[in-house]
Design a protein around this motif. Structure first.
Motif, PDB file in Angstrom:
ATOM      1  N   LYS A   1       7.463  -4.777  -0.057  1.00  0.00           N
ATOM      2  CA  LYS A   1       7.344  -4.974   1.396  1.00  0.00           C
ATOM      3  C   LYS A   1       5.990  -4.500   1.907  1.00  0.00           C
TER       4      LYS A   1
ATOM      5  N   LYS B   1       0.244   3.053   4.186  1.00  0.00           N
ATOM      6  CA  LYS B   1       1.649   2.688   4.386  1.00  0.00           C
ATOM      7  C   LYS B   1       2.610   3.331   3.393  1.00  0.00           C
TER       8      LYS B   1
ATOM      9  N   LYS C   1       3.129  -6.869   0.466  1.00  0.00           N
ATOM     10  CA  LYS C   1       3.208  -8.195   1.090  1.00  0.00           C
ATOM     11  C   LYS C   1       2.719  -8.152   2.531  1.00  0.00           C
ATOM     12  N   SER C   2       3.149  -7.162   3.293  1.00  0.00           N
ATOM     13  CA  SER C   2       2.763  -7.125   4.708  1.00  0.00           C
ATOM     14  C   SER C   2       1.301  -6.758   4.911  1.00  0.00           C
ATOM     15  N   GLU C   3       0.744  -5.935   4.032  1.00  0.00           N
ATOM     16  CA  GLU C   3      -0.630  -5.463   4.199  1.00  0.00           C
ATOM     17  C   GLU C   3      -1.676  -6.343   3.515  1.00  0.00           C
TER      18      GLU C   3
ATOM     19  N   ASP D   1       0.692 -11.408   2.552  1.00  0.00           N
ATOM     20  CA  ASP D   1       0.993 -12.282   3.687  1.00  0.00           C
ATOM     21  C   ASP D   1      -0.238 -12.571   4.540  1.00  0.00           C
ATOM     22  N   ILE D   2      -1.228 -11.709   4.480  1.00  0.00           N
ATOM     23  CA  ILE D   2      -2.465 -11.894   5.248  1.00  0.00           C
ATOM     24  C   ILE D   2      -3.452 -12.778   4.481  1.00  0.00           C
TER      25      ILE D   2
ATOM     26  N   LYS E   1      -5.559  -0.100   3.021  1.00  0.00           N
ATOM     27  CA  LYS E   1      -4.389  -0.622   3.738  1.00  0.00           C
ATOM     28  C   LYS E   1      -3.077  -0.167   3.098  1.00  0.00           C
TER      29      LYS E   1
END
Length: 149
Positions: A63, A122, A66-68, A71-72, A118
């Motif tokens: 998660k 997190k 993927k989010s950091e 997905d970007i 990044k």
């Protein structure tokens, strides 16, 4: 308790161009990147904890990455905002919403520094980012290690 490293692998497609470069990579081109993210920590030692025995649930690491990152950057064009490529980005954006302007030359090396920052921000305090490996092609990759920083 033992210190353990766990690694998760991610795939994404990204286009980029290297402004001022003296080879083919000055042109927009793409890569099928492979990113390996390794974290280090002590497995949870609590029989009543739902994550007992884990440094971090692979799903939780997925998660975060993927989010950091994925997905970007997946299916995006990455260009150096500090170059004339900024003008090119404006033209591309009229045809595609996936343009990323970064404040660095978008090499694998610099992307790793960005990704490390990044991802590290997190992660839970109980684990640390150990290393990143970014494969640009089947025979070329860059690596980032926390111990070198």
């Amino acid at each position: 308790m033992s210190i353990i490293r766990i690694t998760k692998h991610f795939d994404f497609e990204t286009a980029h161009a290297l402004y001022g470069y003296d080879g083919k990579c000055k042109n927009i081109h793409g890569h099928s990147y492979q990113l390996y993210v390794t974290i280090v920590g002590t497995p949870i030692n609590d029989a009543n904890h739902v994550k007992n025995g884990m440094v971090l649930d692979f799903g939780d690491l997925k998660k975060i990455v993927k989010s950091e990152v994925v997905d970007i950057f997946d299916h995006a064009t990455v260009l150096n905002a500090n170059s004339p490529h900024k003008e090119l980005a404006a033209k591309i954006e009229s045809h595609s919403s996936r343009v990323i302007l970064v404040d660095y030359q978008p090499t694998s090396e610099n992307m790793l520094v960005d990704f490390a920052d990044k991802i590290s921000k997190k992660l839970p305090k109980s684990v640390n980012l150990h290393s990143l490996k970014l494969c640009e092609t089947n025979n070329s990759h860059a690596e980032w290690f926390a111990e070198d920083q």
